[in-house]
Design a protein around this motif. Structure first.
Motif, PDB file in Angstrom:
ATOM      1  N   LEU A  13       0.834  -1.205   0.000  1.00 46.05           N
ATOM      2  CA  LEU A  13       0.000   0.000   0.000  1.00 46.05           C
ATOM      3  C   LEU A  13       0.867   1.254   0.000  1.00 46.05           C
ATOM      4  O   LEU A  13       0.596   2.205  -0.740  1.00 46.05           O
ATOM      5  N   GLN A  14       1.916   1.253   0.778  1.00 42.89           N
ATOM      6  CA  GLN A  14       2.844   2.389   0.816  1.00 42.89           C
ATOM      7  C   GLN A  14       3.421   2.648  -0.578  1.00 42.89           C
ATOM      8  O   GLN A  14       3.458   3.800  -1.032  1.00 42.89           O
ATOM      9  N   TYR A  16       2.143   1.802  -3.485  1.00 41.85           N
ATOM     10  CA  TYR A  16       1.070   2.262  -4.358  1.00 41.85           C
ATOM     11  C   TYR A  16       0.794   3.754  -4.138  1.00 41.85           C
ATOM     12  O   TYR A  16       0.661   4.521  -5.090  1.00 41.85           O
ATOM     13  N   ILE A  17       0.744   4.164  -2.873  1.00 42.99           N
ATOM     14  CA  ILE A  17       0.505   5.579  -2.557  1.00 42.99           C
ATOM     15  C   ILE A  17       1.648   6.447  -3.084  1.00 42.99           C
ATOM     16  O   ILE A  17       1.411   7.507  -3.673  1.00 42.99           O
ATOM     17  N   GLN A  60      -7.547   3.930  -8.461  1.00 44.59           N
ATOM     18  CA  GLN A  60      -6.384   4.106  -7.596  1.00 44.59           C
ATOM     19  C   GLN A  60      -6.802   4.637  -6.227  1.00 44.59           C
ATOM     20  O   GLN A  60      -6.410   4.102  -5.189  1.00 44.59           O
ATOM     21  N   ILE A  64      -6.762   2.654  -2.546  1.00 43.58           N
ATOM     22  CA  ILE A  64      -6.049   3.207  -1.394  1.00 43.58           C
ATOM     23  C   ILE A  64      -6.997   3.331  -0.213  1.00 43.58           C
ATOM     24  O   ILE A  64      -6.686   2.901   0.903  1.00 43.58           O
ATOM     25  N   ASP A  65      -8.160   3.899  -0.437  1.00 46.89           N
ATOM     26  CA  ASP A  65      -9.138   4.084   0.630  1.00 46.89           C
ATOM     27  C   ASP A  65      -9.537   2.735   1.234  1.00 46.89           C
ATOM     28  O   ASP A  65      -9.563   2.575   2.455  1.00 46.89           O
ATOM     29  N   ASN A  67      -7.909  -0.139   1.214  1.00 49.53           N
ATOM     30  CA  ASN A  67      -6.808  -0.800   1.905  1.00 49.53           C
ATOM     31  C   ASN A  67      -6.406  -0.080   3.189  1.00 49.53           C
ATOM     32  O   ASN A  67      -6.013  -0.730   4.154  1.00 49.53           O
ATOM     33  N   LEU A 106      -5.284  12.965  -0.171  1.00 48.79           N
ATOM     34  CA  LEU A 106      -4.642  12.007   0.730  1.00 48.79           C
ATOM     35  C   LEU A 106      -4.900  12.343   2.194  1.00 48.79           C
ATOM     36  O   LEU A 106      -5.094  11.452   3.022  1.00 48.79           O
TER      37      LEU A 106
END
Length: 111
Positions: A13-14, A16-17, A60, A64-65, A67, A106
């Motif tokens: 996740l990190q 991807y962000i 995307q 993120i939200d 996960n 974010l």
């Protein structure tokens, strides 16, 4: 449109962000990619990078939200995310409008 979202590890996740941050100004630099790849092994980076490139902007943000909510993050972990995002945003010495907009998005997702 809601789809089944695979759960990532915190590291995935990190990555991807940070890829989203690197692409905020529509220009992914070698320095930004180097900063991201230094945090993870090549196979994991390639897996997440290929998924990231195949997703639309809405997908995307949704991934993120979803996960973020599946993991229990401490305030320190969230602050570290923000610090790393800012390193990516400022890696070229500028904080463009599109990066500022993503920064606000974010903030809403992470907090």
């Amino acid at each position: 449109m809601t789809s089944k979202i695979d759960q990532w590890t915190k590291l995935e996740l990190q990555i991807y962000i940070l890829l989203l941050c690197a692409n905020a100004d529509s220009e992914e630099t070698d320095l930004e990619i180097e900063m991201i790849t230094s945090k993870v092994d090549t196979d994991t980076f390639n897996k997440i990078y290929n998924e990231f490139k195949a997703d639309t902007e809405d997908e995307q943000l949704e991934k993120i939200d979803d996960n973020i909510h599946q993991h229990e993050y401490t305030n320190m972990e969230l602050a570290k995310f923000r610090q790393e995002a800012h390193h990516i945003f400022f890696s070229d010495g500028k904080f463009m409008q599109m990066e500022q907009n993503l920064n606000r998005i974010l903030d809403n997702i992470l907090y």
